[in-house]
Design an enzyme around this catalytic site. Sequence first.
Site, PDB file in Angstrom:
ATOM      1  N   ASP A  13     -19.630-102.572 -83.402  1.00 29.28           N
ATOM      2  CA  ASP A  13     -18.786-101.375 -83.454  1.00 29.28           C
ATOM      3  C   ASP A  13     -19.531-100.152 -82.915  1.00 29.28           C
ATOM      4  OD1 ASP A  13     -16.543 -99.943 -83.992  1.00 29.28           O
ATOM      5  OD2 ASP A  13     -16.755 -99.988 -86.162  1.00 29.28           O
ATOM      6  N   ASN A  61      -6.931-105.829 -80.883  1.00 30.25           N
ATOM      7  CA  ASN A  61      -7.443-104.975 -79.809  1.00 30.25           C
ATOM      8  C   ASN A  61      -6.493-104.844 -78.613  1.00 30.25           C
ATOM      9  OD1 ASN A  61     -10.976-105.821 -80.257  1.00 30.25           O
ATOM     10  ND2 ASN A  61      -9.827-104.066 -81.013  1.00 30.25           N
TER      11      ASN A  61
HETATM   12  C1  FPP Z   1     -16.103-101.647 -80.755  1.00 26.60           C
HETATM   13  O1  FPP Z   1     -16.277-100.418 -80.151  1.00 26.60           O
HETATM   14  C2  FPP Z   1     -16.227-102.809 -79.908  1.00 26.60           C
HETATM   15  C3  FPP Z   1     -15.191-103.554 -79.402  1.00 26.60           C
HETATM   16  C4  FPP Z   1     -13.792-103.132 -79.346  1.00 26.60           C
HETATM   17  C5  FPP Z   1     -15.445-104.893 -78.938  1.00 26.60           C
HETATM   18  C6  FPP Z   1     -15.894-104.952 -77.511  1.00 26.60           C
HETATM   19  C7  FPP Z   1     -17.323-105.194 -77.426  1.00 26.60           C
HETATM   20  C8  FPP Z   1     -17.979-105.018 -76.296  1.00 26.60           C
HETATM   21  C9  FPP Z   1     -17.328-104.558 -75.057  1.00 26.60           C
HETATM   22  C10 FPP Z   1     -19.410-105.315 -76.244  1.00 26.60           C
HETATM   23  C11 FPP Z   1     -19.625-106.418 -75.258  1.00 26.60           C
HETATM   24  C12 FPP Z   1     -19.173-107.685 -75.809  1.00 26.60           C
HETATM   25  C13 FPP Z   1     -18.687-108.730 -75.093  1.00 26.60           C
HETATM   26  C14 FPP Z   1     -18.389-110.006 -75.798  1.00 26.60           C
HETATM   27  C15 FPP Z   1     -18.459-108.698 -73.623  1.00 26.60           C
HETATM   28  P1  FPP Z   1     -15.187 -99.314 -80.425  1.00 26.60           P
HETATM   29  O2  FPP Z   1     -14.446 -99.066 -79.160  1.00 26.60           O
HETATM   30  O3  FPP Z   1     -14.310 -99.714 -81.576  1.00 26.60           O
HETATM   31  O4  FPP Z   1     -16.060 -98.082 -80.799  1.00 26.60           O
HETATM   32  P2  FPP Z   1     -15.595 -96.816 -81.645  1.00 26.60           P
HETATM   33  O5  FPP Z   1     -15.272 -97.307 -83.026  1.00 26.60           O
HETATM   34  O6  FPP Z   1     -16.793 -95.927 -81.598  1.00 26.60           O
HETATM   35  O7  FPP Z   1     -14.404 -96.228 -80.954  1.00 26.60           O
END
Ligand code: FPP
Length: 231
Positions: A13, A61
Amino acid sequence: MPALAPHIACIMDGNGRWAKRRGLPRTAGHTAGEEALATVVREAAHRNVGWLTVFGFSTENWVRPPSEVRHILGLHRKLFGRIDELNANNVRVRWIGRPFDEPGSRTPAPIQKAIRDAIRDTSTNTGMVLTVAFDYGSRAEIARAARLAALETASSADAASNGAHVSPAAIARHLYDPNLPPVDVLVRTSGETRISNFLLWQARHARVYFTDAAWPDFGADELDAALALVS
Ligand code: FPP
């Protein structure tokens, strides 16, 4: 007792907040998050972690802005394309998530292919297993497993009402990856202290490691702190 080849699971996260603090678009945070993951995969493999499972994309997501979804999907292709690195570190790739042929599946064909190719191209490795949860939600996984276990029970007995006899072991056999071992340490970054529908079945006895570090800043030191919970 130290876990011999522990299973670490990460809720990655804080990519968005990491980017915002730097005055960058959220997508830059995800890009940095994918690079951090590549580092963690390497460092974990060197530390004899047995299993690393990461929450790459949840069933929830998909509601993010289309451009952000596209970007995150592109990063999955990038990660699954790191075949040379994965092979150099003896890492096997696996995937858990809503099956591609199930109603409601939204995984685009190129991502399906990237996943299948990465699994195939790393299948002879013998070291750490990297499982990417993509289009994954734990309650859907358990509900599906319970449904399949009930069908199995019903077909092996007279009554179709045998749901009452579905055992935890029968449910476990129908999880997306029945071979995924129990989680030893569940990590969540960026100051959030929620489990967010990740591996609810598999993490029932897990230690939890919450850290204020945003995922792009999660590196070897943070990994060591998480591993210290099981050593
Ligand atoms: C949370 O950050 C992460 C995600 C939504 C998952 C995606 C993960 C990645 C892109 C890392 C790479 C992983 C892979 C498997 C390619 P957020 O957007 O929720 O952060 P925030 O809470 O600060 O908005």
